[in-house]
Scaffold this active site. Structure first.
Site, short mmCIF file in Angstrom:
data_model
loop_
_atom_site.label_atom_id
_atom_site.label_comp_id
_atom_site.label_asym_id
_atom_site.label_seq_id
_atom_site.Cartn_x
_atom_site.Cartn_y
_atom_site.Cartn_z
N ARG A 188 0.80 -1.24 0.00
CA ARG A 188 0.00 0.00 0.00
C ARG A 188 0.83 1.29 0.00
O ARG A 188 0.39 2.32 0.51
CB ARG A 188 -1.00 0.02 1.16
CG ARG A 188 -1.99 -1.12 1.14
CD ARG A 188 -2.93 -1.09 -0.07
NE ARG A 188 -3.70 -2.31 -0.13
CZ ARG A 188 -3.36 -3.36 -0.91
NH1 ARG A 188 -2.33 -3.29 -1.73
NH2 ARG A 188 -4.07 -4.46 -0.91
N SER A 237 -10.36 0.50 3.90
CA SER A 237 -9.67 0.02 5.10
C SER A 237 -8.84 1.14 5.70
O SER A 237 -8.07 1.78 4.97
CB SER A 237 -8.75 -1.15 4.76
OG SER A 237 -9.52 -2.23 4.31
N GLU A 308 -3.44 2.97 6.91
CA GLU A 308 -3.38 2.89 5.44
C GLU A 308 -3.73 4.24 4.85
O GLU A 308 -3.16 4.66 3.85
CB GLU A 308 -4.35 1.81 4.93
CG GLU A 308 -4.29 1.67 3.42
CD GLU A 308 -5.13 0.52 2.88
OE1 GLU A 308 -5.20 -0.55 3.50
OE2 GLU A 308 -5.73 0.72 1.80
C1 LIG Z 1 -15.09 1.68 -0.48
C2 LIG Z 1 -13.59 1.69 -0.63
C3 LIG Z 1 -12.93 0.50 -0.88
C4 LIG Z 1 -11.53 0.49 -1.03
N1 LIG Z 1 -10.93 -0.69 -1.31
C5 LIG Z 1 -9.59 -0.72 -1.50
C6 LIG Z 1 -8.93 -1.95 -1.79
O1 LIG Z 1 -9.53 -3.02 -1.90
N2 LIG Z 1 -7.60 -1.91 -1.96
C7 LIG Z 1 -6.87 -0.76 -1.87
O2 LIG Z 1 -5.65 -0.80 -2.06
N3 LIG Z 1 -7.47 0.42 -1.57
C8 LIG Z 1 -8.80 0.46 -1.39
N4 LIG Z 1 -9.41 1.66 -1.09
C9 LIG Z 1 -8.58 2.86 -0.90
C10 LIG Z 1 -8.41 3.73 -2.16
O3 LIG Z 1 -9.46 3.52 -3.07
C11 LIG Z 1 -7.10 3.50 -2.89
O4 LIG Z 1 -5.99 3.66 -2.06
C12 LIG Z 1 -6.95 4.44 -4.08
O5 LIG Z 1 -5.90 3.97 -4.88
C13 LIG Z 1 -6.69 5.89 -3.74
O6 LIG Z 1 -6.78 6.63 -4.94
P1 LIG Z 1 -7.34 8.13 -4.94
O7 LIG Z 1 -7.31 8.62 -6.33
O8 LIG Z 1 -8.63 8.21 -4.26
O9 LIG Z 1 -6.19 8.84 -4.09
P2 LIG Z 1 -6.36 9.99 -2.99
O10 LIG Z 1 -7.11 9.43 -1.83
O11 LIG Z 1 -6.87 11.24 -3.59
O12 LIG Z 1 -4.84 10.22 -2.58
C14 LIG Z 1 -4.10 9.22 -1.93
C15 LIG Z 1 -2.65 9.68 -1.82
O13 LIG Z 1 -2.09 9.75 -3.12
C16 LIG Z 1 -1.58 11.07 -3.41
N5 LIG Z 1 -1.87 11.30 -4.82
C17 LIG Z 1 -3.02 10.99 -5.50
N6 LIG Z 1 -2.86 11.24 -6.81
C18 LIG Z 1 -1.60 11.72 -6.97
C19 LIG Z 1 -0.84 12.14 -8.10
N7 LIG Z 1 -1.35 12.12 -9.34
N8 LIG Z 1 0.44 12.56 -7.90
C20 LIG Z 1 0.96 12.59 -6.66
N9 LIG Z 1 0.29 12.20 -5.55
C21 LIG Z 1 -0.97 11.77 -5.71
C22 LIG Z 1 -2.30 11.99 -2.45
O14 LIG Z 1 -1.49 13.08 -2.15
C23 LIG Z 1 -2.48 11.07 -1.22
O15 LIG Z 1 -1.29 11.07 -0.47
C24 LIG Z 1 -10.80 1.70 -0.92
C25 LIG Z 1 -11.47 2.90 -0.67
C26 LIG Z 1 -12.85 2.91 -0.53
C27 LIG Z 1 -13.56 4.20 -0.28
#
Ligand SMILES: Cc1cc2nc3c(=O)[nH]c(=O)nc-3n(C[C@H](O)[C@H](O)[C@H](O)COP(=O)(O)OP(=O)(O)OC[C@H]3O[C@@H](n4cnc5c(N)ncnc54)[C@H](O)[C@@H]3O)c2cc1C
Length: 322
Positions: A188, A237, A308
């Site tokens: 992660r 999570s 996480e």
């Molecule tokens: C219902 C639900 C289920 C989920 N299930 C899973 C799962 O099964 N497995 C899993 O791994 N995760 C899961 N997640 C967590 C999440 O979806 C992932 O971690 C996802 O990859 C985060 O992407 P995001 O675009 O929302 O990032 P954000 O939440 O917007 O950002 C996360 C981090 O990445 C950085 N960031 C984002 N984009 C960039 C960029 N382009 N350049 C530099 N930094 C950046 C941000 O600064 C922050 O530190 C779940 C979340 C939810 C709500």
């Protein structure tokens, strides 16, 4: 390009919590992004990047400086070459769009992407994936390269979720391409590219069709619906699993914490590693529940749960108060 001031951030977080950004920009092009980064450097304010907002806890006190959301930098170029599907993906593209590209060819990555929220850039940063024994199961297996706009950083040492004070000339035309093996992948997390912002991601997979993939994706989606409290705002999570056998949700459940409420934040009754917003939760309520769960698991099992989710914005006073 419009920079908004005192922009509410709750709508940019799947928890629907958090205060305001001093300044906020959602660039639609590299040119917009360039202008935003140069503006932040000239103003001497830190920059914080977000995308889908599905893995961040934004402080109730908001975020100082400029918040840049990558959500509008989207698009996928597809190519089939040498028996592989090659995808050139803008960082703000949702994972569900990426899934569609794989699903069209009935290839394996569609399965681990099923039901994964957020965007592709965020998926790389978090090395998002699933714990089931499938191949592939994490971003590190499908990513060939990322393109990063890098810049110098001044002030405090870089910390995940903290704003970056840009100290060097920024040129978005000079994005640096880093290959998969130049990055530091772990459970992660993905390092080795900061400080900077990921703008494009190259993914690929062999064009070996699995006729049953659509059915498998449907089952995976149903499984998420039955196991996760998707009816409430949440962020997935909240803790990493200490190991494949010691799962954070199971440990929190065994401490009897399912259903525990702080304000409108609640440890989900359905899945103990999820904290849900029942309506008017504050980021501090969620954080308080996380700390409580962490403490109880430590007392009962001697295990340190690691977050996480990434805390974003102004949390300094909390650190000082503790
Ligand atoms: C219902 C639900 C289920 C989920 N299930 C899973 C799962 O099964 N497995 C899993 O791994 N995760 C899961 N997640 C967590 C999440 O979806 C992932 O971690 C996802 O990859 C985060 O992407 P995001 O675009 O929302 O990032 P954000 O939440 O917007 O950002 C996360 C981090 O990445 C950085 N960031 C984002 N984009 C960039 C960029 N382009 N350049 C530099 N930094 C950046 C941000 O600064 C922050 O530190 C779940 C979340 C939810 C709500």
């Amino acid at each position: 390009m419009k920079i908004f001031t005192d922009h509410p951030l709750a709508a940019h977080s799947s928890w629907r919590v958090g205060g305001v950004a001093d300044s906020f920009l959602m660039p639609e092009s590299l040119e917009d992004l360039q202008k935003g980064l140069v503006w932040a450097q000239e103003q001497g304010v830190p920059v914080t990047f977000i995308s889908g907002g599905t893995n961040i806890l934004i402080s109730d006190r908001g975020v100082r400086g400029l918040v840049i959301s990558l959500r509008k930098m989207t698009g996928i170029e597809e190519e089939e070459r040498g028996g592989r599907l090659l995808l050139n993906v803008w960082a703000g593209t949702s994972k569900s769009e990426l899934l569609k590209s794989f699903l069209k060819r009935r290839v394996a990555p569609a399965l681990f992407l099923a039901g994964l929220p957020g965007d592709v850039g965020g998926g790389v940063v978090m090395n998002a994936g699933v714990s089931e024994s499938i191949v592939p199961r994490e971003f590190c297996e499908i990513v060939d390269w990322i393109e990063v706009i890098s810049f110098g950083h001044s002030g405090e040492p870089y910390q995940l979720g903290k704003g970056i004070l840009i100290s060097s000339h920024v040129d978005v035309q000079n994005a640096v391409r880093l290959n998969r093996d130049q990055l530091q992948w772990s459970y992660r997390r993905c390092g080795g590219w900061r400080p900077g912002v990921i703008v494009r991601v190259g993914c690929s997979w062999p064009l070996e069709a699995d006729a049953s993939i659509l059915e498998k994706v449907k089952v995976a989606n149903q499984r998420r619906l039955s196991l996760q409290p998707l009816e409430f705002p949440n962020c997935g999570s909240v803790f990493k699993n200490p190991s494949d056998r010691q799962r954070a949700g199971m440990l929190i459940d065994q401490c009897g914490l399912k259903g525990l409420r702080w304000g409108d934040a609640q440890i989900s009754e359905k899945h103990a590693n999820f904290i849900v917003n029942l309506g008017q939760a504050k980021a501090m309520d969620i954080y308080g529940l996380m700390e409580h769960a962490r403490k109880r698991v430590k007392e009962k099992f001697g295990l340190e749960l690691e977050s996480e989710i990434v805390r974003v914005g102004d949390w300094d006073e909390i650190h000082e108060a503790r």
